[in-house]
Design a protein around this motif. Structure first.
Motif, mmCIF file in Angstrom:
data_model
loop_
_atom_site.group_PDB
_atom_site.id
_atom_site.type_symbol
_atom_site.label_atom_id
_atom_site.label_comp_id
_atom_site.label_asym_id
_atom_site.label_seq_id
_atom_site.Cartn_x
_atom_site.Cartn_y
_atom_site.Cartn_z
ATOM 1 N N ARG A 3 1.139 -0.923 0.239
ATOM 2 C CA ARG A 3 0.079 -0.250 -0.333
ATOM 3 C C ARG A 3 1.185 1.357 0.053
ATOM 4 N NH1 ARG A 3 -1.749 2.272 4.731
ATOM 5 N NH2 ARG A 3 -3.177 4.177 3.823
ATOM 6 N N THR A 4 2.008 1.330 0.983
ATOM 7 C CA THR A 4 3.201 2.633 0.947
ATOM 8 C C THR A 4 2.984 2.973 -0.856
ATOM 9 O OG1 THR A 4 3.640 1.535 2.815
ATOM 10 C CG2 THR A 4 4.563 3.357 1.691
ATOM 11 N N LYS A 5 3.784 1.547 -1.309
ATOM 12 C CA LYS A 5 4.253 1.789 -2.241
ATOM 13 C C LYS A 5 3.816 2.728 -3.260
ATOM 14 C CE LYS A 5 6.951 -1.050 -5.898
ATOM 15 N NZ LYS A 5 6.687 -2.907 -6.266
ATOM 16 N N GLU A 6 1.834 2.373 -4.026
ATOM 17 C CA GLU A 6 0.966 2.880 -4.363
ATOM 18 C C GLU A 6 0.734 4.035 -3.740
ATOM 19 O OE1 GLU A 6 0.298 2.009 -7.195
ATOM 20 O OE2 GLU A 6 1.545 0.116 -6.665
ATOM 21 N N GLU A 7 0.649 4.348 -2.730
ATOM 22 C CA GLU A 7 0.131 5.746 -2.205
ATOM 23 C C GLU A 7 1.487 6.776 -2.901
ATOM 24 O OE1 GLU A 7 -1.118 6.756 1.432
ATOM 25 O OE2 GLU A 7 -0.359 3.947 2.453
ATOM 26 N N ILE A 8 2.951 6.219 -2.369
ATOM 27 C CA ILE A 8 3.913 6.271 -2.928
ATOM 28 C C ILE A 8 4.054 7.271 -4.719
ATOM 29 C CG2 ILE A 8 6.858 7.106 -3.125
ATOM 30 C CD1 ILE A 8 7.009 5.521 -1.029
ATOM 31 N N LYS A 9 3.354 6.056 -5.465
ATOM 32 C CA LYS A 9 3.375 5.933 -6.860
ATOM 33 C C LYS A 9 2.139 7.050 -7.076
ATOM 34 C CE LYS A 9 5.107 1.842 -8.738
ATOM 35 N NZ LYS A 9 4.547 0.348 -9.732
ATOM 36 N N GLN A 10 1.455 7.321 -6.709
ATOM 37 C CA GLN A 10 0.223 8.099 -6.953
ATOM 38 C C GLN A 10 0.727 9.343 -6.813
ATOM 39 O OE1 GLN A 10 -3.419 6.355 -4.738
ATOM 40 N NE2 GLN A 10 -3.268 4.705 -6.000
ATOM 41 N N PHE A 11 1.126 9.461 -6.002
ATOM 42 C CA PHE A 11 1.584 11.223 -5.104
ATOM 43 C C PHE A 11 2.718 11.543 -6.141
ATOM 44 C CE2 PHE A 11 4.625 13.828 -3.288
ATOM 45 C CZ PHE A 11 3.036 14.829 -2.089
ATOM 46 N N LEU A 12 3.573 10.945 -6.695
ATOM 47 C CA LEU A 12 4.166 10.912 -7.122
ATOM 48 C C LEU A 12 3.832 11.130 -9.059
ATOM 49 C CD1 LEU A 12 8.092 9.086 -6.493
ATOM 50 C CD2 LEU A 12 7.241 11.805 -6.459
ATOM 51 N N ASN A 13 2.328 10.388 -9.404
ATOM 52 C CA ASN A 13 1.935 10.672 -10.749
ATOM 53 C C ASN A 13 1.647 11.927 -10.391
ATOM 54 O OD1 ASN A 13 3.334 8.939 -11.460
ATOM 55 N ND2 ASN A 13 1.046 6.999 -10.973
ATOM 56 N N ARG A 14 1.181 13.155 -9.913
ATOM 57 C CA ARG A 14 0.147 13.954 -9.482
ATOM 58 C C ARG A 14 1.191 14.660 -10.589
ATOM 59 N NH1 ARG A 14 -2.026 13.989 -3.376
ATOM 60 N NH2 ARG A 14 -0.704 16.143 -3.735
ATOM 61 N N PHE A 15 2.330 14.539 -10.141
ATOM 62 C CA PHE A 15 3.433 16.420 -10.728
ATOM 63 C C PHE A 15 3.814 15.603 -12.224
ATOM 64 C CE2 PHE A 15 3.871 16.013 -5.794
ATOM 65 C CZ PHE A 15 3.797 17.195 -5.734
ATOM 66 N N GLY A 16 3.818 14.676 -12.663
ATOM 67 C CA GLY A 16 3.637 14.022 -13.929
ATOM 68 C C GLY A 16 4.824 13.350 -14.303
ATOM 69 N N LEU A 115 23.816 5.014 -9.873
ATOM 70 C CA LEU A 115 23.823 3.385 -8.808
ATOM 71 C C LEU A 115 22.657 2.890 -7.872
ATOM 72 C CD1 LEU A 115 26.312 2.099 -7.313
ATOM 73 C CD2 LEU A 115 25.127 2.860 -5.029
ATOM 74 N N LEU A 116 21.771 4.087 -7.229
ATOM 75 C CA LEU A 116 20.139 4.183 -6.607
ATOM 76 C C LEU A 116 19.571 3.448 -8.156
ATOM 77 C CD1 LEU A 116 20.826 6.711 -4.111
ATOM 78 C CD2 LEU A 116 21.490 4.480 -4.117
ATOM 79 N N ALA A 117 19.462 4.530 -9.244
ATOM 80 C CA ALA A 117 18.195 4.200 -10.144
ATOM 81 C C ALA A 117 18.152 2.569 -10.668
ATOM 82 C CB ALA A 117 18.551 5.135 -11.303
ATOM 83 N N HIS A 118 19.586 1.928 -10.953
ATOM 84 C CA HIS A 118 19.807 0.946 -11.077
ATOM 85 C C HIS A 118 19.389 -0.472 -10.243
ATOM 86 C CE1 HIS A 118 21.901 -3.477 -12.300
ATOM 87 N NE2 HIS A 118 22.696 -2.991 -11.137
ATOM 88 N N GLU A 119 19.589 0.428 -8.338
ATOM 89 C CA GLU A 119 19.772 -0.710 -7.445
ATOM 90 C C GLU A 119 17.627 -0.610 -7.339
ATOM 91 O OE1 GLU A 119 20.652 -2.638 -5.229
ATOM 92 O OE2 GLU A 119 22.805 -1.459 -5.664
ATOM 93 N N ALA A 120 16.895 0.639 -8.005
ATOM 94 C CA ALA A 120 15.807 0.731 -8.039
ATOM 95 C C ALA A 120 14.807 -0.170 -9.395
ATOM 96 C CB ALA A 120 15.248 1.736 -7.535
ATOM 97 N N GLY A 121 15.978 -1.111 -10.410
ATOM 98 C CA GLY A 121 15.385 -1.331 -10.770
ATOM 99 C C GLY A 121 14.492 -0.474 -12.183
ATOM 100 N N ASP A 150 9.845 1.278 4.408
ATOM 101 C CA ASP A 150 9.732 -0.314 4.286
ATOM 102 C C ASP A 150 8.891 -0.762 3.144
ATOM 103 O OD1 ASP A 150 11.272 -2.475 4.392
ATOM 104 O OD2 ASP A 150 10.175 -3.297 5.789
ATOM 105 N N PHE A 151 9.559 -0.178 2.214
ATOM 106 C CA PHE A 151 8.411 -0.676 0.758
ATOM 107 C C PHE A 151 8.704 -1.622 -0.026
ATOM 108 C CE2 PHE A 151 10.388 3.152 -0.537
ATOM 109 C CZ PHE A 151 11.852 2.565 -0.725
ATOM 110 N N GLU A 152 7.674 -2.613 -0.514
ATOM 111 C CA GLU A 152 8.167 -3.239 -1.009
ATOM 112 C C GLU A 152 9.309 -3.190 -2.830
ATOM 113 O OE1 GLU A 152 6.366 -6.068 -4.835
ATOM 114 O OE2 GLU A 152 4.918 -6.140 -2.824
ATOM 115 N N LEU A 153 10.682 -3.891 -2.507
ATOM 116 C CA LEU A 153 11.239 -3.261 -3.622
ATOM 117 C C LEU A 153 10.747 -3.178 -5.206
ATOM 118 C CD1 LEU A 153 14.743 -4.431 -1.925
ATOM 119 C CD2 LEU A 153 13.667 -2.569 -1.515
ATOM 120 N N SER A 154 11.752 -3.055 -6.073
ATOM 121 C CA SER A 154 11.262 -3.358 -7.584
ATOM 122 C C SER A 154 12.069 -4.322 -7.867
ATOM 123 C CB SER A 154 11.620 -1.769 -8.308
ATOM 124 O OG SER A 154 10.703 -0.829 -7.900
#
Ligand code: B12
Ligand code: SF4
Ligand code: SF4
Length: 215
Positions: A3-16, A115-121, A150-154
């Motif tokens: 749920r946390t991961k989805e909430e962050i995604k939804q929040f960021l999508n508001r900024f395009g 480096l972090l973007a690679h880690e984040a898939g 503590d969200f689920e990893l990509s």
């Protein structure tokens, strides 16, 4: 957790925003200035404008310089909003500047977004040294928000450039080879470009322009 991961995604999508990834911060990573050890990272990017990239031939253009600054500004602003969003949950977060050098001799930022973007898939490190996204290629600029949420990893992307050599052929500094990028050569060329009237930044864009994710 999901749920946390989805909430962050939804929040960021508001900024395009474009690509969004959720990763683990490797234990051995060096963080400049930041004392807290944040175990997780949200990395996201804004894709660059195709029409602006089309103005680049063998050097940066003034409109690319402006676009570069605009996208950095957007990344920093959106990262700021995400930090506030996470802090409202009572969790911790810190935004890594989109493009700030903290070690001039070694040319390093607070921590590497690639480096972090690679880690984040979000992609793989290409011959150019850039982070290559499966759809957007290298035509995305990134920012990272470190956090204790503590969200689920990509899933990490295990791919490579294959037979593509487009960036090797066009690099005006001849800094890219099959083995990777000679960052010193690149830096010398970017020093030259920074002296062009109105540019004033260590930018180029040539390897970014050709890496469009279409190979
Ligand atoms: C300083 C800096 C530079 C310096 C170079 C410093 C350097 N050594 O990399 C100079 C001025 C030369 C430069 C040039 C450019 N830069 Co610059 N730069 C930065 C900055 C501010 C810090 C980079 C840093 O800390 N480097 C230190 C080293 C250790 O880390 P790294 O090179 O990023 O990561 C390497 C390792 O981690 C390793 N690695 C990581 N994961 C993995 C996994 C595997 C399997 C392997 C083998 C290796 C590996 O390989 C990575 C790539 O070489 C970042 C922003 C940031 N905080 O990340 C932008 C950043 C790297 N720059 C960026 C860009 C686009 C450019 C330019 C195209 C200029 C332009 N905008 O027109 C060129 C491209 C040069 C090139 N071919 O790499 C983007 C890259 C986006 C992308 N899609 O990859 C960044 C991330 C900025 C952003 N917010 O998006 N840059
Ligand atoms: S242009 Fe081709 S060779 Fe260069 S980094 Fe992109 S995919 Fe790899
Ligand atoms: S930024 Fe320019 S000089 Fe540096 S590797 Fe890319 S194409 Fe070559």
């Amino acid at each position: 957790m999901a749920r946390t991961k989805e909430e962050i995604k939804q929040f960021l999508n508001r900024f395009g925003v474009g690509p969004i990834g959720f990763g683990e911060v490797p234990g051995d990573v060096t963080l400049y200035e930041i004392q807290n050890q944040f175990p997780r990272v949200v990395v996201f990017g804004y894709p660059l404008s195709a029409s602006v990239l089309a103005t680049i031939k063998d050097r940066p253009t003034l409109i690319y310089k402006h676009h570069y600054k605009t996208v950095n500004w957007l990344l920093d602003q959106t990262a700021y909003h995400l930090v506030r969003f996470i802090e409202e949950w009572g969790s911790q977060a810190v935004a890594i500047p989109a493009s700030q050098v903290v070690d001039w001799k070694e040319q390093k930022g607070h921590v590497s977004h690639r480096l972090l973007a690679h880690e984040a898939g979000l992609g793989f490190i290409g011959r150019s040294g850039l982070l290559v996204h499966p759809q957007h290629g290298a035509q995305v600029r990134y920012v990272s928000v470190l956090t204790d949420v503590d969200f689920e990893l990509s899933k990490k992307i295990d791919a490579n450039c294959g037979t593509c050599k487009k960036c090797i052929e066009v690099c005006p500094a001849h800094a890219i080879s099959e083995d990777g990028v000679d960052i010193l050569r690149c830096y010398e060329k970017l020093n030259e470009f920074a002296k062009i009237r109105g540019i004033g930044q260590h930018i180029c864009g040539v390897c970014v322009k050709v890496c469009d994710g279409k190979n």
